[in-house]
Design a protein around this motif. Structure first.
Motif, mmCIF file in Angstrom:
data_model
loop_
_atom_site.group_PDB
_atom_site.id
_atom_site.type_symbol
_atom_site.label_atom_id
_atom_site.label_comp_id
_atom_site.label_asym_id
_atom_site.label_seq_id
_atom_site.Cartn_x
_atom_site.Cartn_y
_atom_site.Cartn_z
ATOM 1 N N UNK A 58 3.010 10.869 -7.819
ATOM 2 C CA UNK A 58 3.565 9.553 -7.480
ATOM 3 C C UNK A 58 4.225 8.888 -8.677
ATOM 4 N N UNK A 59 4.198 9.521 -9.802
ATOM 5 C CA UNK A 59 4.853 8.940 -10.977
ATOM 6 C C UNK A 59 3.890 8.181 -11.844
ATOM 7 N N UNK A 60 2.854 8.862 -12.270
ATOM 8 C CA UNK A 60 1.883 8.302 -13.219
ATOM 9 C C UNK A 60 0.990 7.208 -12.645
ATOM 10 N N UNK A 61 0.716 7.256 -11.346
ATOM 11 C CA UNK A 61 -0.300 6.357 -10.790
ATOM 12 C C UNK A 61 -1.643 6.932 -11.193
ATOM 13 N N UNK A 62 -2.626 6.062 -11.412
ATOM 14 C CA UNK A 62 -3.903 6.571 -11.888
ATOM 15 C C UNK A 62 -4.829 6.985 -10.742
ATOM 16 N N UNK A 63 -5.804 7.813 -11.108
ATOM 17 C CA UNK A 63 -6.789 8.341 -10.175
ATOM 18 C C UNK A 63 -7.556 7.215 -9.488
ATOM 19 N N UNK A 64 -7.817 6.135 -10.208
ATOM 20 C CA UNK A 64 -8.577 5.021 -9.651
ATOM 21 C C UNK A 64 -7.839 4.368 -8.480
ATOM 22 N N UNK A 65 -6.512 4.279 -8.559
ATOM 23 C CA UNK A 65 -5.749 3.695 -7.464
ATOM 24 C C UNK A 65 -5.870 4.568 -6.218
ATOM 25 N N UNK A 66 -5.760 5.878 -6.386
ATOM 26 C CA UNK A 66 -5.873 6.802 -5.259
ATOM 27 C C UNK A 66 -7.286 6.716 -4.681
ATOM 28 N N UNK A 67 -8.277 6.690 -5.545
ATOM 29 C CA UNK A 67 -9.668 6.573 -5.098
ATOM 30 C C UNK A 67 -9.881 5.284 -4.307
ATOM 31 N N UNK A 68 -9.327 4.202 -4.793
ATOM 32 C CA UNK A 68 -9.455 2.899 -4.115
ATOM 33 C C UNK A 68 -8.789 2.946 -2.734
ATOM 34 N N UNK A 69 -7.610 3.551 -2.661
ATOM 35 C CA UNK A 69 -6.934 3.692 -1.362
ATOM 36 C C UNK A 69 -7.824 4.454 -0.380
ATOM 37 N N UNK A 70 -8.428 5.539 -0.868
ATOM 38 C CA UNK A 70 -9.201 6.412 0.013
ATOM 39 C C UNK A 70 -10.547 5.819 0.420
ATOM 40 N N UNK A 71 -11.167 5.050 -0.439
ATOM 41 C CA UNK A 71 -12.511 4.542 -0.135
ATOM 42 C C UNK A 71 -12.537 3.117 0.400
ATOM 43 N N UNK A 72 -11.632 2.277 -0.082
ATOM 44 C CA UNK A 72 -11.638 0.872 0.323
ATOM 45 C C UNK A 72 -10.545 0.555 1.342
ATOM 46 N N UNK A 73 -9.672 1.509 1.571
ATOM 47 C CA UNK A 73 -8.541 1.289 2.464
ATOM 48 C C UNK A 73 -7.289 1.048 1.652
ATOM 49 N N UNK A 74 -6.184 1.511 2.182
ATOM 50 C CA UNK A 74 -4.923 1.441 1.451
ATOM 51 C C UNK A 74 -4.121 0.217 1.854
ATOM 52 N N UNK A 75 -3.561 -0.442 0.870
ATOM 53 C CA UNK A 75 -2.669 -1.576 1.088
ATOM 54 C C UNK A 75 -1.521 -1.480 0.080
ATOM 55 N N UNK A 76 -0.775 -0.355 0.150
ATOM 56 C CA UNK A 76 0.280 -0.150 -0.843
ATOM 57 C C UNK A 76 1.511 -1.005 -0.574
ATOM 58 N N UNK A 77 2.281 -1.221 -1.620
ATOM 59 C CA UNK A 77 3.600 -1.841 -1.432
ATOM 60 C C UNK A 77 4.466 -0.837 -0.674
ATOM 61 N N UNK A 78 5.578 -1.285 -0.163
ATOM 62 C CA UNK A 78 6.503 -0.393 0.547
ATOM 63 C C UNK A 78 6.951 0.734 -0.380
ATOM 64 N N UNK A 79 7.228 0.405 -1.620
ATOM 65 C CA UNK A 79 7.657 1.404 -2.601
ATOM 66 C C UNK A 79 6.586 2.476 -2.772
ATOM 67 N N UNK A 80 5.320 2.051 -2.951
ATOM 68 C CA UNK A 80 4.222 3.005 -3.118
ATOM 69 C C UNK A 80 3.962 3.791 -1.837
ATOM 70 N N UNK A 81 4.178 3.170 -0.681
ATOM 71 C CA UNK A 81 4.002 3.872 0.590
ATOM 72 C C UNK A 81 4.997 5.030 0.693
#
Length: 103
Positions: A58-81
């Motif tokens: 994804x271009x240097x996104x960190x592991x913690x962000x991916x983990x947060x998406x997977x465990x707490x639910x994802x709320x990415x910006x349109x760009x990140x989506x």
């Protein structure tokens, strides 16, 4: 020279958009976020990617962000989506389609 403009639209707007079009079955926002996080995790695992590897795609996104998406639910910006979908080798529509199951 190409100029990239980051659009800061989050999943709440996609949820409202798809709900209004009645593309999605009835699902509340919290469930929508959790389903998206689950779909991200299932697809990442299907591709054999670690959270760190997905973040790198994804271009240097960190592991913690991916983990947060997977465990707490994802709320990415349109760009990140869009980055998520591309990194998972999905279209945005496929990523948001909860009717289609991951293999």
């Amino acid at each position: 020279m190409k100029k990239i403009i980051k659009v800061n639209i989050n999943v709440d707007l996609f949820y409202n958009f798809f709900s209004e079009l009645q593309i999605m079955e009835e699902v509340d926002l919290k469930s929508f976020r959790l389903l998206l996080g689950e779909k991200i995790k299932l697809r990442r695992e299907e591709l054999g990617l670690s959270q760190a590897a997905l973040g790198a795609r994804m271009g240097s996104k960190d592991k913690q962000m991916i983990s947060r998406y997977e465990t707490e639910g994802a709320n990415p910006t349109a760009y990140n989506l869009v980055q998520l979908a591309n990194s998972l080798e999905f279209s945005v529509q496929e990523l948001l389609d909860y009717e289609t199951k991951i293999k």
